[in-house]
Design a protein around this motif. Structure first.
Motif, PDB file in Angstrom:
ATOM      1  N   THR A  59       0.841  -1.187   0.000  1.00 52.77           N
ATOM      2  CA  THR A  59       0.000   0.000   0.000  1.00 52.77           C
ATOM      3  C   THR A  59       0.879   1.241   0.000  1.00 52.77           C
ATOM      4  O   THR A  59       1.995   1.222   0.540  1.00 52.77           O
ATOM      5  N   LYS A  64      -2.298   3.405   6.653  1.00 51.31           N
ATOM      6  CA  LYS A  64      -2.513   1.964   6.660  1.00 51.31           C
ATOM      7  C   LYS A  64      -1.212   1.215   6.956  1.00 51.31           C
ATOM      8  O   LYS A  64      -1.224   0.188   7.635  1.00 51.31           O
ATOM      9  N   GLU A  90      -0.136   0.620  -8.586  1.00 48.78           N
ATOM     10  CA  GLU A  90      -1.367   0.480  -7.811  1.00 48.78           C
ATOM     11  C   GLU A  90      -2.207  -0.601  -8.487  1.00 48.78           C
ATOM     12  O   GLU A  90      -2.308  -0.646  -9.713  1.00 48.78           O
ATOM     13  N   LYS A 105      -2.847  -7.714  -5.026  1.00 44.57           N
ATOM     14  CA  LYS A 105      -1.980  -6.628  -4.547  1.00 44.57           C
ATOM     15  C   LYS A 105      -0.646  -7.173  -4.038  1.00 44.57           C
ATOM     16  O   LYS A 105       0.416  -6.595  -4.303  1.00 44.57           O
ATOM     17  N   ALA A 119      -0.543  -7.939   1.786  1.00 42.30           N
ATOM     18  CA  ALA A 119      -1.651  -7.043   1.446  1.00 42.30           C
ATOM     19  C   ALA A 119      -2.911  -7.529   2.139  1.00 42.30           C
ATOM     20  O   ALA A 119      -2.991  -8.690   2.556  1.00 42.30           O
TER      21      ALA A 119
END
Length: 253
Positions: A59, A64, A90, A105, A119
């Motif tokens: 991320t 986060k 992304e 991800k 992720a």
């Protein structure tokens, strides 16, 4: 007169003097540039699976990153977000499942960074709405909707539903992917009810309307340290941490 010789005469070479064959020379391979999709070569050193032996949180969101780092607790290797890797892509979330989103991800981050990547994906499942909003929790009221917009939309759909049928749960799936292709997931759940109105101004998302029997209050009414002891993400993170530490004993970062 001399007797004829049994040795055949020496013939001149078939090539010219300047075109005689030469000894073969080794040809150096072309210089390789970094390919995000390439796989690192196997190495006998058990900890050298990535370029640095880091755990990368897939991320760019610093909030986060801080939350996941706190939930995972101290680990025997550095933990960083994708901000440490300029150009990291992304990955758009789909609608198939939490696991599919988390794995997509984590895979992308592991392929780009050549490090072990982690992720997560999570959502709210309301039984009276047949599990909605689910994987669409963040997009439930539109791409640009705020937390307040999503809460209003959900409460509108829940009007007239009696308390005993307002059961719901938060679900979180954490995925870990390694650059050599190994991957796995862990899941955490938090059961509760949908309140009839928002309560408290803490937390985010649907926290103000998620009533937890263990706390006898909504998540929006409790301090972050209380939420992080029992939240769906905390429970998934604890499972992921335990597995990461078990694998660390075998040399895997």
């Amino acid at each position: 007169m001399e007797p004829p010789s049994s040795v055949p005469p020496v013939r001149p070479p078939l090539w010219s003097r300047g075109a005689a064959p030469r000894e073969p020379r080794a040809i150096a391979p072309p210089a390789r540039t970094h390919d995000p999709a390439s796989r690192p070569e196997e190495t006998p050193h058990p900890r050298a699976r990535g370029r640095r032996g880091w755990l990368v949180l897939a991320t760019h969101n610093r909030h986060k990153v801080g939350e996941l780092r706190a939930l995972l607790g101290p680990l025997p290797w550095p933990v960083t977000g994708l901000d440490a890797f300029p150009g990291a892509p992304e990955v758009a979330e789909g609608t198939e499942s939490y696991a599919a989103n988390a794995l997509a991800k984590a895979r992308a981050a592991a392929a780009f960074t050549l490090e072990t990547a982690l992720a997560d994906d999570s959502g709210l499942e309301v039984d009276a709405l047949k599990g909605a909003p689910g994987v669409l929790s963040a997009r439930f009221a539109g791409e640009s909707a705020s937390d307040a917009d999503r809460i209003r939309a959900l409460l509108k759909l829940m009007e007239g539903v009696p308390w005993e049928h307002r059961t719901a749960r938060f679900r979180c799936v954490i995925a870990v992917a390694r650059p050599l292709g190994e991957e796995w997931t862990e899941e955490g759940l938090l059961e509760g009810f949908i309140a009839t109105e928002p309560r408290g101004d803490r937390g985010f998302g649907y926290d103000p309307i998620f009533w937890v029997p263990e706390l006898q209050r909504c998540l929006g009414e409790v301090a972050p340290e209380v939420k992080n002891r029992l939240s769906h993400r905390a429970r998934a993170a604890r499972k992921a941490r335990e597995r990461l530490l078990r694998e660390a004993q075998g040399g895997k970062p």
